[in-house]
Design a protein around this motif. Structure first.
Motif, PDB file in Angstrom:
ATOM      1  N   ARG A 148      -5.897  -3.925  -6.968  1.00  0.00           N
ATOM      2  CA  ARG A 148      -6.384  -4.901  -5.994  1.00  0.00           C
ATOM      3  C   ARG A 148      -5.545  -5.391  -5.281  1.00  0.00           C
ATOM      4  O   ARG A 148      -5.617  -6.602  -4.310  1.00  0.00           O
ATOM      5  CB  ARG A 148      -6.738  -5.972  -7.408  1.00  0.00           C
ATOM      6  N   ARG A 149      -3.633  -5.716  -6.511  1.00  0.00           N
ATOM      7  CA  ARG A 149      -2.887  -5.972  -5.647  1.00  0.00           C
ATOM      8  C   ARG A 149      -2.227  -5.704  -4.391  1.00  0.00           C
ATOM      9  O   ARG A 149      -1.647  -4.542  -4.727  1.00  0.00           O
ATOM     10  CB  ARG A 149      -1.261  -6.531  -6.646  1.00  0.00           C
ATOM     11  N   ARG A 150      -1.057  -5.828  -3.382  1.00  0.00           N
ATOM     12  CA  ARG A 150      -1.093  -5.927  -2.914  1.00  0.00           C
ATOM     13  C   ARG A 150       0.186  -4.763  -2.554  1.00  0.00           C
ATOM     14  O   ARG A 150       1.445  -4.204  -1.899  1.00  0.00           O
ATOM     15  CB  ARG A 150      -1.002  -6.533  -0.828  1.00  0.00           C
ATOM     16  N   LYS A 151       0.874  -6.143  -3.208  1.00  0.00           N
ATOM     17  CA  LYS A 151       2.500  -5.152  -3.813  1.00  0.00           C
ATOM     18  C   LYS A 151       2.352  -3.725  -4.250  1.00  0.00           C
ATOM     19  O   LYS A 151       3.237  -3.075  -4.544  1.00  0.00           O
ATOM     20  CB  LYS A 151       3.168  -6.049  -5.350  1.00  0.00           C
ATOM     21  N   SER A 152       1.521  -3.402  -5.361  1.00  0.00           N
ATOM     22  CA  SER A 152       1.087  -2.380  -6.614  1.00  0.00           C
ATOM     23  C   SER A 152       0.630  -1.131  -5.012  1.00  0.00           C
ATOM     24  O   SER A 152       1.469  -0.092  -5.312  1.00  0.00           O
ATOM     25  CB  SER A 152      -0.134  -2.818  -7.032  1.00  0.00           C
ATOM     26  N   VAL A 153       0.450  -1.486  -3.969  1.00  0.00           N
ATOM     27  CA  VAL A 153      -0.388  -0.500  -3.427  1.00  0.00           C
ATOM     28  C   VAL A 153       1.023  -0.112  -2.621  1.00  0.00           C
ATOM     29  O   VAL A 153       0.939   1.085  -2.713  1.00  0.00           O
ATOM     30  CB  VAL A 153      -1.523  -1.403  -2.344  1.00  0.00           C
ATOM     31  N   ALA A 154       2.382  -1.232  -2.369  1.00  0.00           N
ATOM     32  CA  ALA A 154       2.789  -0.684  -1.783  1.00  0.00           C
ATOM     33  C   ALA A 154       4.214  -0.170  -2.370  1.00  0.00           C
ATOM     34  O   ALA A 154       4.935   1.028  -2.264  1.00  0.00           O
ATOM     35  CB  ALA A 154       4.052  -2.533  -1.326  1.00  0.00           C
ATOM     36  N   LEU A 155       4.331  -0.427  -3.785  1.00  0.00           N
ATOM     37  CA  LEU A 155       5.223   0.565  -4.594  1.00  0.00           C
ATOM     38  C   LEU A 155       4.450   1.136  -4.796  1.00  0.00           C
ATOM     39  O   LEU A 155       5.182   2.482  -4.797  1.00  0.00           O
ATOM     40  CB  LEU A 155       5.179  -0.520  -6.413  1.00  0.00           C
TER      41      LEU A 155
END
Length: 229
Positions: free
Chosen positions: A24-31
């Motif tokens: 759900r979190r875009r920072k998680s996707v980016a990481l």
């Protein structure tokens, strides 16, 4: 065995056993994307600064710690290695990545075939599999506007992958021209033009393919389209 697949050509998505897995979190996707594509350990301070540039080091590190914890729950502890100083995607895990596979296929063909030589049948199949993975540009539609360092990395990754695709398409075109299978060559030629409609050599190549295939009207239309653009 459970499969875990990360798709980064096009809008990022994660699947477990072919079913969508929500991150759900875009920072998680980016990481996740950054760790998976680079394929090496990264210093935690550098990751924190890249993804939370507006925070001081202490706050950025705290955010990274929480994000790594969320990511580990999402993809499984066996797929993420993190200690006090570094984080990486585990090479021993079961996370499959389309970008890494794309590059691996092209590397295999490059190592097998001498430069400038038409692809052999096996290498042509390998390159065709790589091209089939490229369904859209790298992380198309995904942005982190508050993270300029990540944005820059994403931009140059996308450009490099587009260039790799263009090279792969040219190899497949040359293979099919050598075989006289012009219909297949034209398919790849059209895709090469679609990749960059302002790239004149791609238009010229497609005109030749139409002409060699006896499609003179199509060759003329392609010329007119090139002139218009």
């Amino acid at each position: 065995m459970t499969s875990l697949d990360l798709y980064l050509f096009g809008n990022p998505r994660l699947e477990r056993d072919k079913r969508a897995l929500k991150v759900r979190r875009r920072k998680s996707v980016a990481l996740l994307a950054y760790l998976a594509v680079t394929g090496r350990p990264h210093n935690r301070d550098a990751l924190a600064t890249m993804l939370w540039p507006e925070h001081d080091q202490s706050g950025a590190r705290a955010n990274l710690r929480r994000e790594l914890s969320r990511l580990k729950r999402a993809i499984g502890g066996e797929n993420l290695e993190a200690d006090r100083t570094q984080a990486r995607i585990s090479p021993e895990g079961n996370l499959w990545n389309d970008v890494v596979t794309f590059r691996t296929y092209l590397q295999e063909a490059q190592e097998h075939e001498p430069a400038g030589e038409p692809l052999c049948e096996a290498c042509a199949e390998t390159v065709a599999q790589a091209v089939a993975l490229y369904r859209d540009d790298f992380m198309a539609g995904f942005t982190l506007p508050d993270c300029p360092e990540f944005d820059e990395w994403q931009f140059f990754e996308a450009e490099g992958l587009r260039q790799s695709l263009a090279g792969a398409l040219q190899l497949l075109i040359d293979r099919h021209v050598a075989e006289g299978t012009f219909d297949r060559a034209i398919e790849y030629g059209r895709r090469w033009v679609a990749l960059d409609s302002l790239h004149e050599p791609a238009h010229r190549h497609l005109m030749k393919l139409y002409a060699w295939a006896g499609q003179q009207a199509a060759a003329l239309r392609q010329y007119e389209e090139c002139v218009r653009l």
